[in-house]
Design a protein around this motif. Structure first.
Motif, mmCIF file in Angstrom:
data_model
loop_
_atom_site.group_PDB
_atom_site.id
_atom_site.type_symbol
_atom_site.label_atom_id
_atom_site.label_comp_id
_atom_site.label_asym_id
_atom_site.label_seq_id
_atom_site.Cartn_x
_atom_site.Cartn_y
_atom_site.Cartn_z
ATOM 1 N N LEU A 276 -8.981 4.661 7.650
ATOM 2 C CA LEU A 276 -9.062 3.619 6.630
ATOM 3 C C LEU A 276 -7.788 3.594 5.792
ATOM 4 O O LEU A 276 -7.228 2.530 5.534
ATOM 5 C CB LEU A 276 -10.275 3.829 5.730
ATOM 6 C CG LEU A 276 -10.411 2.873 4.544
ATOM 7 C CD1 LEU A 276 -10.534 1.433 5.018
ATOM 8 C CD2 LEU A 276 -11.589 3.269 3.673
ATOM 9 N N TYR A 277 -7.314 4.762 5.391
ATOM 10 C CA TYR A 277 -6.077 4.832 4.606
ATOM 11 C C TYR A 277 -4.904 4.261 5.399
ATOM 12 O O TYR A 277 -4.116 3.475 4.863
ATOM 13 C CB TYR A 277 -5.786 6.272 4.190
ATOM 14 C CG TYR A 277 -4.465 6.389 3.470
ATOM 15 C CD1 TYR A 277 -4.373 6.063 2.122
ATOM 16 C CD2 TYR A 277 -3.305 6.766 4.135
ATOM 17 C CE1 TYR A 277 -3.160 6.122 1.465
ATOM 18 C CE2 TYR A 277 -2.090 6.833 3.477
ATOM 19 C CZ TYR A 277 -2.026 6.515 2.143
ATOM 20 O OH TYR A 277 -0.827 6.563 1.497
ATOM 21 N N ASP A 278 -4.778 4.644 6.665
ATOM 22 C CA ASP A 278 -3.691 4.118 7.503
ATOM 23 C C ASP A 278 -3.774 2.601 7.620
ATOM 24 O O ASP A 278 -2.758 1.905 7.549
ATOM 25 C CB ASP A 278 -3.720 4.748 8.896
ATOM 26 C CG ASP A 278 -3.272 6.192 8.897
ATOM 27 O OD1 ASP A 278 -2.594 6.618 7.928
ATOM 28 O OD2 ASP A 278 -3.602 6.902 9.869
ATOM 29 N N TYR A 279 -4.991 2.078 7.803
ATOM 30 C CA TYR A 279 -5.173 0.630 7.909
ATOM 31 C C TYR A 279 -4.744 -0.071 6.619
ATOM 32 O O TYR A 279 -4.040 -1.082 6.655
ATOM 33 C CB TYR A 279 -6.638 0.318 8.224
ATOM 34 C CG TYR A 279 -6.937 -1.153 8.241
ATOM 35 C CD1 TYR A 279 -6.525 -1.950 9.298
ATOM 36 C CD2 TYR A 279 -7.625 -1.751 7.202
ATOM 37 C CE1 TYR A 279 -6.792 -3.309 9.321
ATOM 38 C CE2 TYR A 279 -7.901 -3.104 7.209
ATOM 39 C CZ TYR A 279 -7.484 -3.876 8.271
ATOM 40 O OH TYR A 279 -7.747 -5.221 8.281
ATOM 41 N N LEU A 280 -5.137 0.479 5.482
ATOM 42 C CA LEU A 280 -4.778 -0.140 4.207
ATOM 43 C C LEU A 280 -3.288 -0.003 3.909
ATOM 44 O O LEU A 280 -2.662 -0.942 3.409
ATOM 45 C CB LEU A 280 -5.594 0.473 3.068
ATOM 46 C CG LEU A 280 -7.080 0.161 3.085
ATOM 47 C CD1 LEU A 280 -7.796 0.984 2.032
ATOM 48 C CD2 LEU A 280 -7.322 -1.320 2.883
ATOM 49 N N ALA A 281 -2.699 1.146 4.212
ATOM 50 C CA ALA A 281 -1.296 1.399 3.872
ATOM 51 C C ALA A 281 -0.331 0.675 4.804
ATOM 52 O O ALA A 281 0.651 0.093 4.346
ATOM 53 C CB ALA A 281 -1.014 2.899 3.907
ATOM 54 N N THR A 282 -0.599 0.696 6.099
ATOM 55 C CA THR A 282 0.363 0.121 7.042
ATOM 56 C C THR A 282 -0.049 -1.248 7.558
ATOM 57 O O THR A 282 0.792 -2.024 7.983
ATOM 58 C CB THR A 282 0.570 1.059 8.248
ATOM 59 O OG1 THR A 282 -0.677 1.239 8.925
ATOM 60 C CG2 THR A 282 1.112 2.396 7.807
ATOM 61 N N GLY A 283 -1.336 -1.558 7.529
ATOM 62 C CA GLY A 283 -1.807 -2.860 8.007
ATOM 63 C C GLY A 283 -1.839 -3.889 6.896
ATOM 64 O O GLY A 283 -0.979 -4.757 6.778
ATOM 65 N N VAL A 284 -2.796 -3.757 6.015
ATOM 66 C CA VAL A 284 -2.977 -4.705 4.913
ATOM 67 C C VAL A 284 -1.819 -4.621 3.928
ATOM 68 O O VAL A 284 -1.295 -5.637 3.480
ATOM 69 C CB VAL A 284 -4.322 -4.446 4.191
ATOM 70 C CG1 VAL A 284 -4.460 -5.317 2.963
ATOM 71 C CG2 VAL A 284 -5.481 -4.663 5.143
ATOM 72 N N GLY A 285 -1.396 -3.424 3.596
ATOM 73 C CA GLY A 285 -0.335 -3.238 2.612
ATOM 74 C C GLY A 285 1.007 -3.787 3.020
ATOM 75 O O GLY A 285 1.859 -4.067 2.180
ATOM 76 N N SER A 286 1.234 -3.976 4.319
ATOM 77 C CA SER A 286 2.525 -4.488 4.783
ATOM 78 C C SER A 286 2.558 -6.012 4.887
ATOM 79 O O SER A 286 3.601 -6.588 5.195
ATOM 80 C CB SER A 286 2.864 -3.876 6.147
ATOM 81 O OG SER A 286 1.946 -4.326 7.127
ATOM 82 N N LEU A 287 1.449 -6.685 4.615
ATOM 83 C CA LEU A 287 1.408 -8.148 4.706
ATOM 84 C C LEU A 287 2.090 -8.789 3.496
ATOM 85 O O LEU A 287 1.942 -8.318 2.364
ATOM 86 C CB LEU A 287 -0.044 -8.630 4.771
ATOM 87 C CG LEU A 287 -0.844 -8.203 5.999
ATOM 88 C CD1 LEU A 287 -2.301 -8.614 5.836
ATOM 89 C CD2 LEU A 287 -0.261 -8.811 7.259
ATOM 90 N N ASP A 288 2.826 -9.861 3.737
ATOM 91 C CA ASP A 288 3.454 -10.609 2.644
ATOM 92 C C ASP A 288 2.371 -11.243 1.779
ATOM 93 O O ASP A 288 1.367 -11.748 2.282
ATOM 94 C CB ASP A 288 4.361 -11.716 3.193
ATOM 95 C CG ASP A 288 5.612 -11.164 3.856
ATOM 96 O OD1 ASP A 288 6.016 -10.038 3.512
ATOM 97 O OD2 ASP A 288 6.177 -11.865 4.711
ATOM 98 N N GLY A 289 2.562 -11.218 0.480
ATOM 99 C CA GLY A 289 1.632 -11.863 -0.436
ATOM 100 C C GLY A 289 0.512 -10.966 -0.928
ATOM 101 O O GLY A 289 -0.249 -11.365 -1.802
#
Length: 59
Positions: free
Chosen positions: A25-38
């Protein structure tokens, strides 16, 4: 099963994801969602529950 939906109020989108563990979950939030523009921030509410488990066999 995961899902996402548009909502009104202080959030624009609400999403539900299924992860193997809290590290995933942390990896998904940090590298997935967190890397999206906006994306300026994300509020999370982990719900941890066991889906499958070994148990006693009743005969």
């Amino acid at each position: 099963m995961g899902y996402a939906s548009a909502v009104t109020g202080p959030a624009d989108v609400v999403a539900s994801v299924v992860c193997r563990n809290l590290d995933d979950l942390y990896d998904y939030l940090a590298t997935g969602v967190g890397s999206l523009d906006g994306i300026s921030h994300a509020d999370t509410s982990p719900v941890v529950r066991r889906v499958k488990a070994a148990g006693l066999r009743i005969l």
